[in-house]
Scaffold this active site. Structure first.
Site, PDB file in Angstrom:
ATOM      1  N   PRO A 101      39.244  48.048  32.637  1.00 36.74           N
ATOM      2  CA  PRO A 101      40.103  48.524  33.730  1.00 36.74           C
ATOM      3  C   PRO A 101      39.583  48.062  35.087  1.00 36.74           C
ATOM      4  O   PRO A 101      38.374  47.866  35.249  1.00 36.74           O
ATOM      5  CB  PRO A 101      40.008  50.052  33.617  1.00 36.74           C
ATOM      6  CG  PRO A 101      38.724  50.316  32.892  1.00 36.74           C
ATOM      7  CD  PRO A 101      38.493  49.136  31.999  1.00 36.74           C
ATOM      8  N   ASP A 102      40.503  47.863  36.049  1.00 35.19           N
ATOM      9  CA  ASP A 102      40.015  47.619  37.412  1.00 35.19           C
ATOM     10  C   ASP A 102      39.684  48.976  38.037  1.00 35.19           C
ATOM     11  O   ASP A 102      39.640  49.991  37.328  1.00 35.19           O
ATOM     12  CB  ASP A 102      41.005  46.764  38.232  1.00 35.19           C
ATOM     13  CG  ASP A 102      42.310  47.477  38.508  1.00 35.19           C
ATOM     14  OD1 ASP A 102      42.424  48.682  38.228  1.00 35.19           O
ATOM     15  OD2 ASP A 102      43.242  46.825  39.027  1.00 35.19           O
TER      16      ASP A 102
ATOM     17  N   ASN B  49      32.394  41.290  40.093  1.00 40.20           N
ATOM     18  CA  ASN B  49      32.374  41.909  38.769  1.00 40.20           C
ATOM     19  C   ASN B  49      30.970  41.954  38.179  1.00 40.20           C
ATOM     20  O   ASN B  49      30.149  41.071  38.407  1.00 40.20           O
ATOM     21  CB  ASN B  49      33.320  41.153  37.827  1.00 40.20           C
ATOM     22  CG  ASN B  49      34.749  41.215  38.331  1.00 40.20           C
ATOM     23  OD1 ASN B  49      35.073  42.048  39.184  1.00 40.20           O
ATOM     24  ND2 ASN B  49      35.605  40.344  37.830  1.00 40.20           N
ATOM     25  N   ILE B  50      30.769  43.001  37.375  1.00 41.37           N
ATOM     26  CA  ILE B  50      29.458  43.195  36.746  1.00 41.37           C
ATOM     27  C   ILE B  50      29.571  42.985  35.241  1.00 41.37           C
ATOM     28  O   ILE B  50      28.657  43.292  34.496  1.00 41.37           O
ATOM     29  CB  ILE B  50      28.911  44.612  37.058  1.00 41.37           C
ATOM     30  CG1 ILE B  50      29.953  45.682  36.706  1.00 41.37           C
ATOM     31  CG2 ILE B  50      28.500  44.719  38.523  1.00 41.37           C
ATOM     32  CD1 ILE B  50      29.455  47.107  36.837  1.00 41.37           C
ATOM     33  N   ASP B  51      30.705  42.427  34.823  1.00 42.50           N
ATOM     34  CA  ASP B  51      30.937  42.268  33.381  1.00 42.50           C
ATOM     35  C   ASP B  51      30.331  40.983  32.810  1.00 42.50           C
ATOM     36  O   ASP B  51      30.365  40.762  31.596  1.00 42.50           O
ATOM     37  CB  ASP B  51      32.440  42.362  33.058  1.00 42.50           C
ATOM     38  CG  ASP B  51      33.289  41.383  33.866  1.00 42.50           C
ATOM     39  OD1 ASP B  51      32.815  40.287  34.186  1.00 42.50           O
ATOM     40  OD2 ASP B  51      34.452  41.724  34.174  1.00 42.50           O
TER      41      ASP B  51
ATOM     42  N   HIS C   9      27.808  42.007  43.480  1.00 39.24           N
ATOM     43  CA  HIS C   9      27.507  43.412  43.205  1.00 39.24           C
ATOM     44  C   HIS C   9      26.521  43.557  42.042  1.00 39.24           C
ATOM     45  O   HIS C   9      26.503  44.571  41.351  1.00 39.24           O
ATOM     46  CB  HIS C   9      28.800  44.195  42.952  1.00 39.24           C
ATOM     47  CG  HIS C   9      29.657  44.285  44.188  1.00 39.24           C
ATOM     48  ND1 HIS C   9      30.977  44.652  44.181  1.00 39.24           N
ATOM     49  CD2 HIS C   9      29.351  44.037  45.498  1.00 39.24           C
ATOM     50  CE1 HIS C   9      31.455  44.625  45.423  1.00 39.24           C
ATOM     51  NE2 HIS C   9      30.493  44.252  46.235  1.00 39.24           N
TER      52      HIS C   9
ATOM     53  N   CYS D 141      11.520  55.948  34.117  1.00 40.26           N
ATOM     54  CA  CYS D 141      10.401  55.026  34.346  1.00 40.26           C
ATOM     55  C   CYS D 141       9.114  55.531  33.663  1.00 40.26           C
ATOM     56  O   CYS D 141       8.755  56.707  33.809  1.00 40.26           O
ATOM     57  CB  CYS D 141      10.181  54.911  35.854  1.00 40.26           C
ATOM     58  SG  CYS D 141       8.802  53.863  36.301  1.00 40.26           S
TER      59      CYS D 141
ATOM     60  N   GLU E 156      49.037  42.421  44.411  1.00 38.91           N
ATOM     61  CA  GLU E 156      49.461  42.932  45.723  1.00 38.91           C
ATOM     62  C   GLU E 156      48.858  42.078  46.833  1.00 38.91           C
ATOM     63  O   GLU E 156      47.780  41.501  46.668  1.00 38.91           O
ATOM     64  CB  GLU E 156      49.005  44.391  45.886  1.00 38.91           C
ATOM     65  CG  GLU E 156      47.519  44.546  45.588  1.00 38.91           C
ATOM     66  CD  GLU E 156      46.947  45.913  45.913  1.00 38.91           C
ATOM     67  OE1 GLU E 156      47.621  46.717  46.561  1.00 38.91           O
ATOM     68  OE2 GLU E 156      45.795  46.153  45.524  1.00 38.91           O
TER      69      GLU E 156
HETATM   70  P1  OAD Z   1      40.106  46.823  42.620  1.00 37.67           P
HETATM   71  O1  OAD Z   1      40.438  47.696  41.451  1.00 37.67           O
HETATM   72  O2  OAD Z   1      39.885  47.466  43.919  1.00 37.67           O
HETATM   73  O3  OAD Z   1      41.259  45.729  42.810  1.00 37.67           O
HETATM   74  C1  OAD Z   1      41.764  44.990  41.735  1.00 37.67           C
HETATM   75  C2  OAD Z   1      42.995  44.219  42.218  1.00 37.67           C
HETATM   76  O4  OAD Z   1      43.420  43.362  41.184  1.00 37.67           O
HETATM   77  C3  OAD Z   1      44.177  45.100  42.587  1.00 37.67           C
HETATM   78  O5  OAD Z   1      44.727  44.630  43.807  1.00 37.67           O
HETATM   79  C4  OAD Z   1      45.157  44.910  41.420  1.00 37.67           C
HETATM   80  O6  OAD Z   1      46.502  44.993  41.823  1.00 37.67           O
HETATM   81  C5  OAD Z   1      44.836  43.505  40.994  1.00 37.67           C
HETATM   82  N1  OAD Z   1      45.060  43.204  39.570  1.00 37.67           N
HETATM   83  C6  OAD Z   1      44.732  43.950  38.484  1.00 37.67           C
HETATM   84  N2  OAD Z   1      45.005  43.298  37.346  1.00 37.67           N
HETATM   85  C7  OAD Z   1      45.528  42.092  37.715  1.00 37.67           C
HETATM   86  C8  OAD Z   1      46.014  40.958  36.995  1.00 37.67           C
HETATM   87  N3  OAD Z   1      45.996  40.896  35.670  1.00 37.67           N
HETATM   88  N4  OAD Z   1      46.493  39.906  37.717  1.00 37.67           N
HETATM   89  C9  OAD Z   1      46.499  39.942  39.081  1.00 37.67           C
HETATM   90  N5  OAD Z   1      46.044  40.981  39.810  1.00 37.67           N
HETATM   91  C10 OAD Z   1      45.568  42.038  39.135  1.00 37.67           C
HETATM   92  O7  OAD Z   1      38.855  45.941  42.163  1.00 37.67           O
HETATM   93  P2  OAD Z   1      37.851  45.110  43.100  1.00 37.67           P
HETATM   94  O8  OAD Z   1      38.556  44.568  44.282  1.00 37.67           O
HETATM   95  O9  OAD Z   1      37.140  44.172  42.206  1.00 37.67           O
HETATM   96  O10 OAD Z   1      32.071  47.955  43.385  1.00 37.67           O
HETATM   97  O11 OAD Z   1      36.857  46.250  43.553  1.00 37.67           O
HETATM   98  C11 OAD Z   1      35.786  45.936  44.402  1.00 37.67           C
HETATM   99  C12 OAD Z   1      34.600  46.823  44.137  1.00 37.67           C
HETATM  100  O12 OAD Z   1      34.991  48.192  44.179  1.00 37.67           O
HETATM  101  C13 OAD Z   1      33.993  46.672  42.760  1.00 37.67           C
HETATM  102  O13 OAD Z   1      33.110  45.570  42.652  1.00 37.67           O
HETATM  103  C14 OAD Z   1      33.262  47.972  42.572  1.00 37.67           C
HETATM  104  C15 OAD Z   1      34.290  48.917  43.143  1.00 37.67           C
HETATM  105  O14 OAD Z   1      33.777  50.078  43.707  1.00 37.67           O
HETATM  106  C16 OAD Z   1      30.949  48.512  42.940  1.00 37.67           C
HETATM  107  O15 OAD Z   1      30.883  49.076  41.881  1.00 37.67           O
HETATM  108  C17 OAD Z   1      29.802  48.357  43.862  1.00 37.67           C
END
Ligand code: OAD
Length: 269
Positions: free
Chosen positions: A34-35, A108-110, A127, A158, A226
């Site tokens: 999941p994002d 991404n951390i994956d 990150h 630790c 978006e």
């Molecule tokens: P977000 O979840 O904030 O944003 C993901 C974006 O990808 C959104 O704008 C979605 O609409 C879009 N999206 C999802 N699936 C898609 C697809 N198949 N094709 C095109 N667009 C798609 O994720 P990040 O921007 O990566 O940090 O989040 C940034 C950071 O926030 C992460 O690295 C994490 C989080 O807190 C830490 O953990 C430090």
């Protein structure tokens, strides 16, 4: 849409042109991860069971000091090893193979860029990653095998000072790795032709600020569901917006570049 993707292909086809990627969780959603911020499906709207004061607390260093269990509950699910790269990850790899890749900045951390075969010299894990682990108090390193063993029954601790240990992923309240700043100094002061921003809401700084720093003669492309970040706040005439799924766009792009078969071969390997 096809006309816009053709524009990107035309730029990439030119001799000496290289692409710099700036990517986020949206390039891995098709892999089953999941994002963070998508309504309903994003990680942050599905954390009720962890009873957090606010969703981002799960990645907050101060909160972790007090309550490490929330992160470790999630870490079980997110730990690399269960997922395979998407078409988009393999497209980055193909750019590398074609000598068209300048750098890949990822939030991404994956580690799926690595799994797709992108070399360390091209990757900037802004990150951090799960590759190493350290004590949050004395900074002693813990081997991953040991961390995984301890994770099964308790919060990894630790051996030296009994402080909590966590993987080297960057939490809110922690500094980004020096490599992020070093590479950006290098890359932003040299020729950048094409900046391809994909699958990120551009919500977390300093990463979110990078597209705004790209020089005016570099074409910026956004592949995302978006319009967001500097593409929304300060759009440039030359920006190319592809508000579509990441995999779909690179599928088309590969076709227009004549790379379709090679991309499919990488995906199916
Ligand atoms: P977000 O979840 O904030 O944003 C993901 C974006 O990808 C959104 O704008 C979605 O609409 C879009 N999206 C999802 N699936 C898609 C697809 N198949 N094709 C095109 N667009 C798609 O994720 P990040 O921007 O990566 O940090 O989040 C940034 C950071 O926030 C992460 O690295 C994490 C989080 O807190 C830490 O953990 C430090």
């Amino acid at each position: 849409m096809e006309k816009k993707i053709q524009k990107v292909a035309d730029i990439l086809k030119k001799d000496d042109v290289k692409v710099t990627f700036f990517v986020g969780a949206g390039i891995s959603t098709s892999c089953g991860i999941p994002d963070f911020r998508s309504p309903k499906t994003g990680l942050y709207s599905n954390l009720k069971r962890l009873q957090l004061p606010y969703p981002e607390a799960v990645f907050d260093i101060d909160y972790f000091r007090r309550n490490p269990k929330a992160f470790y509950t999630l870490a079980e699910e997110l730990y690399p090893g269960k997922f395979v790269p998407s078409k988009f990850h393999y497209f980055i790899r193909l750019c590398q193979d074609k000598k068209k890749l300048k750098r890949c900045y990822t939030q991404n951390i994956d580690t799926l860029e690595r799994l797709a075969g992108v070399k360390d010299e091209f990757i900037v894990e802004a990150h951090g990653s799960f590759a190493k682990n350290h004590c949050i108090d004395c900074d002693a390193e813990m081997e991953t095998e040991e961390l995984k063993k301890q994770m099964k029954s308790k919060i990894p601790t630790c051996a030296k000072c009994k402080g909590y240990v966590k993987p080297d992923i960057v939490f809110f309240g922690e500094a980004l790795p020096p490599k992020f700043f070093d590479r950006w100094d290098e890359d932003s002061s040299s020729k950048m032709d094409l900046a391809l921003v994909a699958g990120t809401s551009l919500a977390v700084y300093p990463f979110a600020g990078l597209p705004a720093e790209v020089s005016k003669d570099c074409t910026r492309v956004l592949i995302n569901r978006e319009q967001c970040g500097d593409f929304k706040a300060n759009p440039r005439k030359s920006d190319i917006l592809l508000l579509e799924s990441c995999d779909k766009v690179v599928e088309q792009l590969a076709k227009l570049l004549g790379w379709e078969e090679e991309l499919d071969a990488l995906v199916e390997q």
